[in-house]
Design an enzyme around this catalytic site. Structure first.
Site, PDB file in Angstrom:
ATOM      1  N   ASP A  81       5.590   8.630   5.791  1.00 33.63           N
ATOM      2  CA  ASP A  81       4.332   7.903   5.595  1.00 33.63           C
ATOM      3  C   ASP A  81       3.456   8.032   6.849  1.00 33.63           C
ATOM      4  O   ASP A  81       3.982   8.097   7.977  1.00 33.63           O
ATOM      5  CB  ASP A  81       4.672   6.424   5.322  1.00 33.63           C
ATOM      6  CG  ASP A  81       3.485   5.641   4.789  1.00 33.63           C
ATOM      7  OD1 ASP A  81       2.628   6.244   4.110  1.00 33.63           O
ATOM      8  OD2 ASP A  81       3.420   4.414   5.031  1.00 33.63           O
ATOM      9  N   HIS A  82       2.155   8.057   6.667  1.00 29.01           N
ATOM     10  CA  HIS A  82       1.160   8.068   7.758  1.00 29.01           C
ATOM     11  C   HIS A  82       1.614   8.861   8.987  1.00 29.01           C
ATOM     12  O   HIS A  82       1.940   8.286  10.028  1.00 29.01           O
ATOM     13  CB  HIS A  82       0.811   6.643   8.201  1.00 29.01           C
ATOM     14  CG  HIS A  82      -0.044   5.916   7.210  1.00 29.01           C
ATOM     15  ND1 HIS A  82      -1.378   6.195   7.008  1.00 29.01           N
ATOM     16  CD2 HIS A  82       0.266   4.913   6.349  1.00 29.01           C
ATOM     17  CE1 HIS A  82      -1.859   5.401   6.075  1.00 29.01           C
ATOM     18  NE2 HIS A  82      -0.882   4.627   5.640  1.00 29.01           N
ATOM     19  N   HIS A 206      -2.563   2.679  -1.225  1.00 27.11           N
ATOM     20  CA  HIS A 206      -1.959   2.058  -0.042  1.00 27.11           C
ATOM     21  C   HIS A 206      -2.351   0.583  -0.045  1.00 27.11           C
ATOM     22  O   HIS A 206      -3.325   0.188  -0.679  1.00 27.11           O
ATOM     23  CB  HIS A 206      -2.477   2.736   1.235  1.00 27.11           C
ATOM     24  CG  HIS A 206      -1.822   4.057   1.507  1.00 27.11           C
ATOM     25  ND1 HIS A 206      -1.102   4.314   2.636  1.00 27.11           N
ATOM     26  CD2 HIS A 206      -1.765   5.185   0.760  1.00 27.11           C
ATOM     27  CE1 HIS A 206      -0.636   5.551   2.594  1.00 27.11           C
ATOM     28  NE2 HIS A 206      -1.029   6.110   1.464  1.00 27.11           N
ATOM     29  N   GLY A 207      -1.576  -0.216   0.699  1.00 33.84           N
ATOM     30  CA  GLY A 207      -1.938  -1.633   0.806  1.00 33.84           C
ATOM     31  C   GLY A 207      -1.529  -2.451  -0.391  1.00 33.84           C
ATOM     32  O   GLY A 207      -2.296  -3.274  -0.895  1.00 33.84           O
ATOM     33  N   SER A 209       0.633  -4.867  -0.550  1.00 30.30           N
ATOM     34  CA  SER A 209       0.904  -6.288  -0.254  1.00 30.30           C
ATOM     35  C   SER A 209      -0.320  -7.158  -0.482  1.00 30.30           C
ATOM     36  O   SER A 209      -1.437  -6.795  -0.091  1.00 30.30           O
ATOM     37  CB  SER A 209       1.345  -6.448   1.201  1.00 30.30           C
ATOM     38  OG  SER A 209       2.558  -5.777   1.409  1.00 30.30           O
ATOM     39  N   ASN A 228       2.186   1.865  -2.159  1.00 21.73           N
ATOM     40  CA  ASN A 228       2.915   1.612  -0.916  1.00 21.73           C
ATOM     41  C   ASN A 228       3.022   0.114  -0.643  1.00 21.73           C
ATOM     42  O   ASN A 228       2.034  -0.611  -0.778  1.00 21.73           O
ATOM     43  CB  ASN A 228       2.165   2.239   0.262  1.00 21.73           C
ATOM     44  CG  ASN A 228       2.167   3.743   0.224  1.00 21.73           C
ATOM     45  OD1 ASN A 228       2.549   4.353  -0.764  1.00 21.73           O
ATOM     46  ND2 ASN A 228       1.722   4.355   1.303  1.00 21.73           N
ATOM     47  N   THR A 231       4.061  -4.833   4.225  1.00 18.30           N
ATOM     48  CA  THR A 231       3.924  -6.156   4.867  1.00 18.30           C
ATOM     49  C   THR A 231       4.641  -7.285   4.126  1.00 18.30           C
ATOM     50  O   THR A 231       5.322  -8.110   4.756  1.00 18.30           O
ATOM     51  CB  THR A 231       2.426  -6.501   4.999  1.00 18.30           C
ATOM     52  OG1 THR A 231       1.769  -5.414   5.640  1.00 18.30           O
ATOM     53  CG2 THR A 231       2.214  -7.771   5.802  1.00 18.30           C
TER      54      THR A 231
HETATM   55  P1  13P Z   1       0.973  -3.087   2.886  1.00 19.09           P
HETATM   56  O1  13P Z   1       1.502  -3.379   4.243  1.00 19.09           O
HETATM   57  O2  13P Z   1      -0.322  -3.765   2.595  1.00 19.09           O
HETATM   58  O3  13P Z   1       1.965  -3.325   1.824  1.00 19.09           O
HETATM   59  O4  13P Z   1       0.619  -1.515   2.845  1.00 19.09           O
HETATM   60  C1  13P Z   1       1.626  -0.580   3.094  1.00 19.09           C
HETATM   61  C2  13P Z   1       1.093   0.796   3.133  1.00 19.09           C
HETATM   62  O5  13P Z   1       0.108   1.119   2.513  1.00 19.09           O
HETATM   63  C3  13P Z   1       1.847   1.760   3.967  1.00 19.09           C
HETATM   64  O6  13P Z   1       1.313   3.033   3.924  1.00 19.09           O
END
Ligand code: 13P
Length: 279
Positions: A81-82, A206-207, A209, A228, A231
């Site tokens: 990832d990233h 992504h994101g 959470s 993904n 958090t």
């Molecule tokens: P969150 O931390 O919002 O779940 O996002 C994780 C993410 O996108 C990792 O690439």
């Protein structure tokens, strides 16, 4: 079993569901992710971020995930990832990762195209698929990711980017944030429809959470097939640890770690079940 990420996400795209890509940091988080996926009979992606390379032995980690995946009853993919550095991507490929994300989102469109193209050529020779990102997610609370500009993905750029780079999946910035939202999430589903209409490769969100369940379902209906999550699982784990150690101050580390794994399986299973889009 360990599978090819491209095949896993193509199946998700055809089946109108999303695969959970959990950010993990150690054996317990990997085992919890696989157990959560098995509980829902769903595939899962184990995602290690480049930012954890200083604390996680990448080659050893890959061997561990392959061993756990080999015993699993569901398809498991191992994803980087990233990643911002070519060296990290080469290391992940050499260790047997199924896919890598090259994040050139902080560069100009042209630079992002050039750099992603180079990564695609290196990865594809090894049979490894590539995710890239255009546009950029802002960072909310409790996130461990880098701050981004919050620029939404332009559908015409997405089309040109995919055509020029040959990437296998695209992370689309449509208003989700890395971490928890400080106000009401403002997710642009219409923009997602436009991106979906412009390109046909699997789309990544992504994101995960803090994003309301109803919105997650709408994004899956509009073509998101990998989501993904980092958090929310970390928050659940840290909250468990605080309570557990306070309640059992003379506990042993071995049982803390085993209990920690047990504690995060339900949080992960909830996401896997939501992403299955079975309703
Ligand atoms: P969150 O931390 O919002 O779940 O996002 C994780 C993410 O996108 C990792 O690439």
């Amino acid at each position: 079993m360990i599978v090819n990420t491209k095949e896993m996400l193509t199946a998700a795209q055809q089946g109108n569901y999303a695969v959970a890509a959990f950010n993990v940091y150690n054996q317990e988080t990997v085992q919890a992710a696989v157990r959560a996926a098995e509980s829902q009979s769903m595939p899962v992606m184990i995602a290690l971020g480049e930012r954890y390379f200083p604390t996680v032995d990448v080659e050893g980690f890959a061997a561990m995930v392959k061993a756990i995946g080999a015993k699993s009853s569901v398809p498991v993919a191992l994803h980087l990832d990233h990643a911002y550095e070519k060296e990290s991507i080469e290391r992940a490929i050499a260790s047997g990762f199924s896919s890598v994300m090259y994040d050139g989102s902080k560069y100009s469109f042209e630079q992002n195209v050039e750099q992603t193209k180079e990564i695609v050529s290196i990865a594809h020779i090894a049979g490894v698929s590539v995710e890239a990102e255009i546009g950029s997610l802002a960072r909310g609370s409790f996130s461990d990711e880098e701050e981004g500009s919050g620029t939404m993905t332009n559908p015409a750029d997405a089309k040109q980017f995919v055509a020029e780079t040959g990437v296998d999946f695209l992370a689309a910035a449509i208003g989700t944030v890395h971490g928890m939202y400080s106000g009401e999430p403002n997710i642009n589903l219409q923009l997602l429809e436009q991106i979906r209409a412009a390109i046909d490769i699997p789309l990544v969100l992504h994101g995960g959470s803090g994003t309301p369940d109803a919105i997650i379902v709408e994004t899956i209906k509009r073509g998101i097939c990998k989501i993904n999550v980092n958090t929310e699982i970390s928050l659940a784990a840290v909250s468990f640890l605080k309570d557990h150690v306070a309640a059992y101050p003379s506990t042993h580390l071995s049982s803390v770690m085993a209990e920690l794994e047990n504690a995060i399986v339900p949080a992960m299973s909830r996401f896997v079940s939501l992403f299955a889009n079975r309703a």
